[in-house]
Design a protein around this motif. Structure first.
Motif, PDB file in Angstrom:
ATOM      1  N   VAL A 281       0.824  -1.211   0.000  1.00 21.31           N
ATOM      2  CA  VAL A 281       0.000   0.000   0.000  1.00 21.31           C
ATOM      3  C   VAL A 281       0.855   1.257   0.000  1.00 21.31           C
TER       4      VAL A 281
ATOM      5  N   GLY B  95     -16.684   2.763   0.112  1.00 23.80           N
ATOM      6  CA  GLY B  95     -15.485   2.147   0.666  1.00 23.80           C
ATOM      7  C   GLY B  95     -15.688   0.653   0.795  1.00 23.80           C
TER       8      GLY B  95
ATOM      9  N   THR C  10     -13.516   5.375   5.103  1.00 24.96           N
ATOM     10  CA  THR C  10     -13.080   4.361   6.056  1.00 24.96           C
ATOM     11  C   THR C  10     -14.216   4.004   7.009  1.00 24.96           C
TER      12      THR C  10
ATOM     13  N   VAL D 105      -6.582  -1.246  10.059  1.00 26.00           N
ATOM     14  CA  VAL D 105      -6.499  -0.740   8.690  1.00 26.00           C
ATOM     15  C   VAL D 105      -5.046  -0.378   8.391  1.00 26.00           C
TER      16      VAL D 105
ATOM     17  N   THR E 151      -4.761   2.306   2.157  1.00 24.49           N
ATOM     18  CA  THR E 151      -5.731   2.250   1.067  1.00 24.49           C
ATOM     19  C   THR E 151      -5.024   2.073  -0.268  1.00 24.49           C
TER      20      THR E 151
ATOM     21  N   THR F 255     -13.074   3.400  -2.745  1.00 26.73           N
ATOM     22  CA  THR F 255     -11.771   3.398  -2.084  1.00 26.73           C
ATOM     23  C   THR F 255     -11.581   2.049  -1.397  1.00 26.73           C
ATOM     24  N   PRO F 256     -10.598   1.242  -1.821  1.00 24.90           N
ATOM     25  CA  PRO F 256     -10.344  -0.051  -1.160  1.00 24.90           C
ATOM     26  C   PRO F 256      -9.438   0.126   0.052  1.00 24.90           C
ATOM     27  N   LEU F 257      -9.868  -0.380   1.198  1.00 30.01           N
ATOM     28  CA  LEU F 257      -9.065  -0.390   2.417  1.00 30.01           C
ATOM     29  C   LEU F 257      -8.436  -1.768   2.589  1.00 30.01           C
TER      30      LEU F 257
END
Length: 206
Positions: A23, A50, A93, A113, A116, A129-131
């Motif tokens: 990331v 998200g 988030t 987390v 992202t 948005t990928p976490l």
């Protein structure tokens, strides 16, 4: 809950360290479509959402859902837990963590987390948005019947290996589209979810 077993490529915190390194890379946004041919699809209004790519600390297995057939968007498809940002959500988030709790019973206090990935634009006009996250401690999913038909896991070694992804084609609203797939056993991982995870796999490979 069915799960596909595979000998984990890594153990302990080693896979978590790989995710942290992945990331940290800077890459452009991804999308379901050609940015030149479909330029108008990038224009507002886009709906923010998200999703949570949550890997368990024990062996790196990734939790995914099969969406209920009654869902308005992407019925019956495999998805990462998550959804659109609601007015009460302070950010993407918070939206992803809230949706993961609602959909599969995952409490935010079990989730670390890591970071992202770049946003992913979909043909259904979502800006996702990928976490990337780690699940800490024992976790037994509790699927929400109205939204989730099934919760299952795929091995870390499968979803993070770029060699497992390939392109297939189909028509969407009369236009041919190429999309990535990474099927394993009875689970046909494809579309936006596969594209997001393929992006993660490519970062890990680099």
């Amino acid at each position: 809950m069915p799960a596909l077993s595979s000998r984990p490529a890594l153990s302990g915190e080693a896979f978590a360290d790989r995710l942290r390194a992945a990331v940290a890379h800077t890459t452009p946004p991804s999308s379901d479509y050609d940015p030149e041919r479909d330029r108008d699809l990038y224009q507002p209004p886009l709906r923010d959402a998200g999703v949570l790519a949550a890997f368990h600390e024990d062996d790196g297995r990734l939790f995914l859902t099969k969406r209920a057939a009654t869902m308005r968007h992407h019925p019956g498809q495999i998805a990462l837990p998550g959804g659109k940002v609601d007015p009460g959500d302070p950010d993407v988030t918070a939206a992803a963590l809230r949706e993961a709790h609602e959909e599969i019973g995952l409490h935010a206090d079990q989730v670390e987390v890591i970071g992202t990935l770049p946003v992913h634009h979909t043909v259904t006009r979502f800006r996702i948005t990928p976490l990337i996250a780690i699940i800490r401690g024992p976790f037994t999913p509790l699927p929400e019947p109205g939204e989730v038909a099934e919760v299952f896991t795929l091995p870390f070694a499968h979803v993070t290996d770029a060699a497992n992804y390939r392109l297939e084609r189909r028509d969407w609203q009369g236009t041919p589209r190429a999309y990535p797939v990474a099927p394993l056993g009875p689970y046909y991982l494809w579309g936006a979810t596969a594209r997001i995870l393929m992006g993660l796999a490519e970062r890990l490979r680099s």
